[in-house]
Design a protein around this motif. Structure first.
Motif, PDB file in Angstrom:
ATOM      1  N   THR A  61       0.828  -1.205   0.000  1.00 41.70           N
ATOM      2  CA  THR A  61       0.000   0.000   0.000  1.00 41.70           C
ATOM      3  C   THR A  61       0.858   1.249   0.000  1.00 41.70           C
ATOM      4  O   THR A  61       0.656   2.176  -0.794  1.00 41.70           O
ATOM      5  N   GLY A 120      -7.780   9.600   0.736  1.00 38.31           N
ATOM      6  CA  GLY A 120      -6.773   8.667   0.248  1.00 38.31           C
ATOM      7  C   GLY A 120      -5.520   8.667   1.100  1.00 38.31           C
ATOM      8  O   GLY A 120      -4.934   7.617   1.374  1.00 38.31           O
ATOM      9  N   ILE A 147      -5.201   1.473  -3.788  1.00 35.38           N
ATOM     10  CA  ILE A 147      -5.678   2.679  -3.119  1.00 35.38           C
ATOM     11  C   ILE A 147      -5.127   3.868  -3.892  1.00 35.38           C
ATOM     12  O   ILE A 147      -3.910   4.064  -3.953  1.00 35.38           O
ATOM     13  N   THR A 152     -10.696   3.857  -4.165  1.00 38.25           N
ATOM     14  CA  THR A 152     -10.069   2.587  -3.797  1.00 38.25           C
ATOM     15  C   THR A 152     -10.780   1.485  -4.566  1.00 38.25           C
ATOM     16  O   THR A 152     -12.012   1.434  -4.591  1.00 38.25           O
ATOM     17  N   ASN A 166     -12.897   7.360  -1.807  1.00 31.51           N
ATOM     18  CA  ASN A 166     -12.188   7.292  -0.526  1.00 31.51           C
ATOM     19  C   ASN A 166     -13.006   7.885   0.607  1.00 31.51           C
ATOM     20  O   ASN A 166     -12.940   7.404   1.743  1.00 31.51           O
TER      21      ASN A 166
END
Length: 289
Positions: A61, A120, A147, A152, A166
């Motif tokens: 991520t 985000g 993401i 997302t 988000n």
């Protein structure tokens, strides 16, 4: 002398090629943009991303977010440097009308965009929300695939990829049913009064204890919950290690098939907790007219 002759030959077009001409400004803008952008993409980004990957080897991520944000930062910096080289920054900053238009646009049209950007950033920095997690919110659940700045992307149980704003995720309750190192399976079934209750409980417990996919600590539990109209409600509790939706479903499916096979062999009939048996006789009399 040659420069003078060239300017005389160009005539009215000569001003386009001098230091303050339009073509000269365009050439400066393009040249500086290519140099700065190319240097950022070819030198700065690889160095930064190498350091980020080393520090976040198991966190895709953060790696993906830094790559996206860094690319946008390089683009913005290259445009700003190109505008400065072309001499347009003074025109933009010195124009009251331009500043007012930009301010109004950001304030009115960009409010939602800024909200998604902030959302985000919150999702990226949240250590409990990562790519690959199985999450659920409202009536939707699935695996987080990426993401981004605005949305997302989540792959649902129907294998559909949906884009979720988000702000929708940051303002709703998100659960991670498989986020811990174990998952508790809690199911209930019915054993009819005329059936062998102790035999059914023994089969349910034995199949849970001997299953290598089910934890022995904590131990599986089989409990009698209540007496219903036509059956006794029995609860089955056991825990699955390293859970994901697939492992939980597969484990319970295998367990249920083994239990059903053994109950059939023992002539024990199990039923759903909501099942209702109806009996009686139906008689139809013919009325003579």
């Amino acid at each position: 002398m040659a420069d003078v002759v060239a300017l005389q030959l160009l005539g009215p077009f000569a001003e386009l090629f001098d230091g303050d001409g339009i073509l000269a400004r365009v050439a400066k803008f393009v040249g500086v943009f290519l140099v700065v952008y190319g240097g950022g993409r070819g030198i700065v980004e690889p160095l930064v991303m190498r350091a980020v990957r080393v520090r976040n080897e198991n966190n895709p991520t953060v790696v993906g977010a830094v790559k996206l944000y860094l690319h946008i930062a390089v683009m913005v910096f290259a445009v700003a440097a190109a505008l400065a080289a072309a001499g347009y920054t003074r025109l933009l900053t010195g124009s009251t009308i331009a500043v007012a238009i930009i301010t109004l646009t950001v304030g009115v049209a960009g409010r939602e965009v800024l909200g998604t950007l902030v959302g985000g950033l919150f999702l990226v920095t949240d250590q409990n929300f990562n790519v690959g997690d199985y999450v659920a919110w409202g009536d939707t659940e699935g695996i987080v695939e990426s993401i981004g700045f605005r949305v997302t992307r989540v792959r649902t149980v129907d294998n559909e990829v949906i884009s979720v704003p988000n702000t929708h995720l940051t303002t709703n309750v998100i659960t991670k049913p498989y986020g811990q190192n174990r998952f508790r399976v809690n199911e209930e079934l019915g054993v009819y009064y005329e059936e062998d209750l102790e035999g059914a409980i023994e089969i349910l417990r034995d199949e849970a204890v001997t299953d290598p996919a089910i934890l022995n600590d904590p131990q599986p539990k089989i409990r009698v919950r209540s007496f219903e109209g036509d059956h006794i409600r029995v609860q089955v509790l056991f825990w699955v290690p390293d859970p994901s939706r697939k492992t939980v479903l597969d484990t319970f499916s295998d367990y249920a098939r083994r239990v059903q096979a053994r109950c059939d062999g023992a002539d024990i009939t199990l039923g759903a907790t909501s099942a209702v048996d109806m009996g009686g006789d139906l008689a139809v009399d013919r009325a003579d007219g």
